[in-house]
Design a protein around this motif. Structure first.
Motif, PDB file in Angstrom:
ATOM      1  N   CYS A  86      44.780  34.208  42.390  1.00  0.00           N
ATOM      2  CA  CYS A  86      44.351  35.442  41.745  1.00  0.00           C
ATOM      3  C   CYS A  86      44.194  36.536  42.802  1.00  0.00           C
ATOM      4  O   CYS A  86      43.861  36.242  43.948  1.00  0.00           O
ATOM      5  CB  CYS A  86      43.015  35.237  41.035  1.00  0.00           C
ATOM      6  SG  CYS A  86      43.140  34.307  39.496  1.00  0.00           S
ATOM      7  N   ARG A 109      39.209  41.447  44.270  1.00  0.00           N
ATOM      8  CA  ARG A 109      38.572  42.392  43.365  1.00  0.00           C
ATOM      9  C   ARG A 109      39.390  43.639  43.145  1.00  0.00           C
ATOM     10  O   ARG A 109      40.233  43.936  43.960  1.00  0.00           O
ATOM     11  CB  ARG A 109      37.174  42.732  43.862  1.00  0.00           C
ATOM     12  CG  ARG A 109      37.114  43.250  45.270  1.00  0.00           C
ATOM     13  CD  ARG A 109      35.703  43.545  45.643  1.00  0.00           C
ATOM     14  NE  ARG A 109      35.511  43.160  47.031  1.00  0.00           N
ATOM     15  CZ  ARG A 109      34.522  43.552  47.761  1.00  0.00           C
ATOM     16  NH1 ARG A 109      33.613  44.312  47.267  1.00  0.00           N
ATOM     17  NH2 ARG A 109      34.411  43.171  48.991  1.00  0.00           N
ATOM     18  N   VAL A 156      39.903  42.798  39.945  1.00  0.00           N
ATOM     19  CA  VAL A 156      40.428  42.051  38.795  1.00  0.00           C
ATOM     20  C   VAL A 156      40.320  40.536  38.950  1.00  0.00           C
ATOM     21  O   VAL A 156      40.787  39.794  38.091  1.00  0.00           O
ATOM     22  CB  VAL A 156      41.898  42.440  38.521  1.00  0.00           C
ATOM     23  CG1 VAL A 156      41.998  43.890  38.097  1.00  0.00           C
ATOM     24  CG2 VAL A 156      42.768  42.157  39.721  1.00  0.00           C
ATOM     25  N   SER A 157      39.696  40.055  40.011  1.00  0.00           N
ATOM     26  CA  SER A 157      39.655  38.611  40.265  1.00  0.00           C
ATOM     27  C   SER A 157      38.955  37.848  39.146  1.00  0.00           C
ATOM     28  O   SER A 157      39.425  36.787  38.727  1.00  0.00           O
ATOM     29  CB  SER A 157      38.991  38.310  41.602  1.00  0.00           C
ATOM     30  OG  SER A 157      37.668  38.811  41.635  1.00  0.00           O
ATOM     31  N   PHE A 158      37.854  38.385  38.636  1.00  0.00           N
ATOM     32  CA  PHE A 158      37.113  37.662  37.597  1.00  0.00           C
ATOM     33  C   PHE A 158      37.938  37.552  36.325  1.00  0.00           C
ATOM     34  O   PHE A 158      38.003  36.487  35.709  1.00  0.00           O
ATOM     35  CB  PHE A 158      35.769  38.345  37.322  1.00  0.00           C
ATOM     36  CG  PHE A 158      34.892  37.555  36.395  1.00  0.00           C
ATOM     37  CD1 PHE A 158      34.271  36.404  36.819  1.00  0.00           C
ATOM     38  CD2 PHE A 158      34.713  37.954  35.088  1.00  0.00           C
ATOM     39  CE1 PHE A 158      33.472  35.650  35.969  1.00  0.00           C
ATOM     40  CE2 PHE A 158      33.915  37.219  34.220  1.00  0.00           C
ATOM     41  CZ  PHE A 158      33.297  36.062  34.668  1.00  0.00           C
ATOM     42  N   ALA A 159      38.597  38.627  35.940  1.00  0.00           N
ATOM     43  CA  ALA A 159      39.443  38.596  34.744  1.00  0.00           C
ATOM     44  C   ALA A 159      40.581  37.593  34.926  1.00  0.00           C
ATOM     45  O   ALA A 159      40.937  36.867  33.993  1.00  0.00           O
ATOM     46  CB  ALA A 159      39.987  39.986  34.447  1.00  0.00           C
ATOM     47  N   CYS A 160      41.140  37.544  36.121  1.00  0.00           N
ATOM     48  CA  CYS A 160      42.209  36.586  36.403  1.00  0.00           C
ATOM     49  C   CYS A 160      41.698  35.155  36.260  1.00  0.00           C
ATOM     50  O   CYS A 160      42.345  34.317  35.633  1.00  0.00           O
ATOM     51  CB  CYS A 160      42.758  36.831  37.808  1.00  0.00           C
ATOM     52  SG  CYS A 160      44.065  35.671  38.283  1.00  0.00           S
ATOM     53  N   GLN A 188      39.250  34.115  34.476  1.00  0.00           N
ATOM     54  CA  GLN A 188      38.982  33.860  33.061  1.00  0.00           C
ATOM     55  C   GLN A 188      40.246  33.468  32.305  1.00  0.00           C
ATOM     56  O   GLN A 188      40.173  32.745  31.318  1.00  0.00           O
ATOM     57  CB  GLN A 188      38.372  35.091  32.394  1.00  0.00           C
ATOM     58  CG  GLN A 188      36.938  35.339  32.780  1.00  0.00           C
ATOM     59  CD  GLN A 188      36.392  36.581  32.102  1.00  0.00           C
ATOM     60  OE1 GLN A 188      36.983  37.648  32.203  1.00  0.00           O
ATOM     61  NE2 GLN A 188      35.285  36.422  31.407  1.00  0.00           N
ATOM     62  N   ASN A 189      41.397  33.944  32.757  1.00  0.00           N
ATOM     63  CA  ASN A 189      42.652  33.694  32.052  1.00  0.00           C
ATOM     64  C   ASN A 189      43.414  32.471  32.552  1.00  0.00           C
ATOM     65  O   ASN A 189      44.459  32.143  32.007  1.00  0.00           O
ATOM     66  CB  ASN A 189      43.549  34.937  32.142  1.00  0.00           C
ATOM     67  CG  ASN A 189      42.991  36.063  31.310  1.00  0.00           C
ATOM     68  OD1 ASN A 189      42.599  35.869  30.170  1.00  0.00           O
ATOM     69  ND2 ASN A 189      42.933  37.249  31.881  1.00  0.00           N
TER      70      ASN A 189
END
Length: 65
Positions: free
Chosen positions: A24, A27, A29-33, A35-36
């Motif tokens: 991933c 940051r 977007v790391s958390f959203a990545c 999660q997916n």
């Protein structure tokens, strides 16, 4: 004392390592990545990270008589 939460995603800390191992981006977007990701992928990496830490700690903390 524990380090401040603001350092969790700095290199060498568990969150940064998890993000790196999953591929991933960092940051923001790391958390959203994460999660997916498929559960099995995230679980396998998390278990491997935990085993590495535990094995390293256990090998240094051998009981002595």
């Amino acid at each position: 004392t524990a380090p401040p939460g603001s350092t969790d995603d700095e290199p060498g800390f568990p969150y940064a390592t998890l993000v790196n191992l999953t591929g991933c981006p960092s940051r923001p977007v790391s958390f959203a990545c994460l999660q997916n990701l498929p559960f099995e992928t995230l679980n396998n990496i998390s278990v491997a990270m935990t085993n590495e830490v535990l094995n390293d700690q256990l090998s240094r903390w051998q009981p002595t008589v």
